[in-house]
Design a protein around this motif. Sequence first.
Motif, mmCIF file in Angstrom:
data_model
loop_
_atom_site.group_PDB
_atom_site.id
_atom_site.type_symbol
_atom_site.label_atom_id
_atom_site.label_comp_id
_atom_site.label_asym_id
_atom_site.label_seq_id
_atom_site.Cartn_x
_atom_site.Cartn_y
_atom_site.Cartn_z
ATOM 1 N N TYR A 1 0.797 -1.273 -0.024
ATOM 2 C CA TYR A 1 0.078 0.001 -0.058
ATOM 3 C C TYR A 1 0.702 1.301 0.206
ATOM 4 C CZ TYR A 1 -3.102 -3.636 1.741
ATOM 5 O OH TYR A 1 -3.993 -4.604 2.041
ATOM 6 N N SER A 2 0.353 2.494 -0.126
ATOM 7 C CA SER A 2 0.984 3.584 0.021
ATOM 8 C C SER A 2 1.067 3.726 1.686
ATOM 9 C CB SER A 2 0.501 4.745 -0.557
ATOM 10 O OG SER A 2 0.676 6.103 0.050
ATOM 11 N N GLN B 61 -1.620 5.906 2.921
ATOM 12 C CA GLN B 61 -3.018 5.788 2.618
ATOM 13 C C GLN B 61 -3.631 5.056 3.896
ATOM 14 O OE1 GLN B 61 -3.298 2.631 -0.180
ATOM 15 N NE2 GLN B 61 -5.670 2.413 0.080
ATOM 16 N N ARG C 38 -3.149 2.722 8.815
ATOM 17 C CA ARG C 38 -2.147 2.772 7.689
ATOM 18 C C ARG C 38 -1.400 1.490 7.819
ATOM 19 N NH1 ARG C 38 -0.002 8.770 8.778
ATOM 20 N NH2 ARG C 38 0.355 7.880 10.748
#
Lengths: 321, 305
Positions: free
Chosen positions: B59-60, B63, B86
């Motif tokens: 993931y980022s 995010q 996150r």
Amino acid sequence: MKDFLIRRLILAIPTVIGVTMLVFIVMRIAPGDVAMMIVTGGGGEDAAALNQKELARIRAELGLDRPLHIQYLDWVWGMARLDFGRSLWNHLPIWDTVVQRAPLSVQLSLMSIAFAVLIGIPVGVVAALRQDTLWDYLGRSVSIGALAMPGFWLALLLLMVLVHGFEWSPPLGYNPIWQRPLDNLSQFIWPSLITGFSGSAIIARMARSATLEVMREDYVRTARAKGLAESIVVIRHVLRNAMIPVVTIVSLSLAGVITGSVIMETIFTIPGLGLLLIDSLRLRDFPVVMFLVTIVAMSFIVVNLLTDILYTVVDPRMRLQ
Amino acid sequence: MALDSAAATPIASMRVRRERSLLASAAAFVRQKPLGSVGLAIMVLTLFIALFGGAIAPYSGEQMHPLERLQGPSAKYWLGTDEFGRDLFSRIVEGARVSVIVGVSVVTLGGGLGLVLGVLSGYFGGRFDTIVQRLIEIKLAFPDLLLALALIAALGQGLDKVIIALSIGFFARPTRVMRGVVLAAKEHMYVEAARAMGATPLRIMAAHILPNVFAPWLILASAGLGGAMLAEASLSFLGLGIPPPTPSWGRMLSGAATRYIQSAPFLVIWPGVALSLVVFAYNVFGDALRDVWDPRLRGSRGEKG
């Protein structure tokens, strides 16, 4: 010896001047304007635009409208007269706050150094005396670990264990050691143990290599050859000489202890000088920051001086140079 | 034709021998310094993660998954999620980049400054040398982290500010060491010969003195990298380093991590493990490098391994 002392003292003068100038310059290039912050209460520049007159008044009151070199000389002259100014935030004399908080930081630092020495020297000496055995590898692993693991992380792990496993809670407020020694120790022992452990790494390494070096000396072989018991050889001949370089390292590890204490005070909420520094940095309370940074730097210059002198006391060979 | 091959053979064989010796010396390094080699491997891995982290992280790091806050490790979130949901693993991977950028920049800037100042003051001596020595003494009166804190307070927070503050803290030691190396190198006969032949100071420094300086510089740099990473983490931990939301290992350990220390201990454990592992790697590799290249520097910190 006397010449040596005088020369070292004279050499320290430009350093002291340079330190005060550096602290002053660094604090004056700060972009955050204290006067602005007081006027707006941290509310941004829009509010300040409305209140230019007030801004100018506060600047004049704080002396911020005068030329820089005048401000610098004024600050240094103040310190020379032991007038350290007031906090911009609560307007209390800085000296009073510092006197109140200093004992906590001093106790924390002293206990940390004690732990660093108590852990570092035995680990290093045993590793050297039992070179290339399990003890040696164990000792070196400990010091490599202490060097790599940040103190603040160890503190968090320790807190996790203490709070989770033993339902320990940090004592509220500060208890002087002569009034409630147990509460005091339960507050200080953990942070100083961690800072001491971090600081022990470099002492252990130095103690180990110094001991190894001394053990190869001719006089140690002579001592063994004339039939001295091993324990006497170690105590009287090896350790006595091996501790010479360790003395310097202990004073060098002081830097780690002081920065370590700053971090430990914030984690364990010990209201000492470290916490004061961090709070003042966040509030841009520059007189306080300048005072604390200068005090630390000055004490370092003094400690370095004392180390040099101690070195000549422990090692008479140095006096000839 | 015969002449041709006769001329070519020695050169070709020389090249082969050189390649083999490089490979052999690498193998010897691994055999002699197993711990240092492990350090090197971790360093290479970290560099790889820092460069290609975007492709590795699922993931980022910024995010948020608001419905999946403070989750434990699972197949979806390998190391769990933080208080904003996150992904912790992705944040640690991105934190590697911040760490490597800070470490490499500080060593390049501060170490570069130390190299230049040290070589110049060692070579020319005189008043320039005196001024540099006084500057270093002033710098040495401040503990590194304290100086960095004061500079950050003056400059403000941010990646570039952290790099500048730590570089100023780092330059003193390389300057001292480089100066010493140059002072010793200056006495060599070949430097005197070069001077007698009329070589300019610049040429002598570049061609004859710099090669001596290279090994100790790299040793200091490798040890300094770990120190710079630790310092950045400490600054960020204190909230005076890399501002959010950029993932930094130090900042990940402050704030929420301490508040949820009981319900989500993994938030405290993993960033610290990553940080310790990388600093450990640079330390042991630096030690091994020093033992192999320059045993004279041994003593203050270092042994076999």
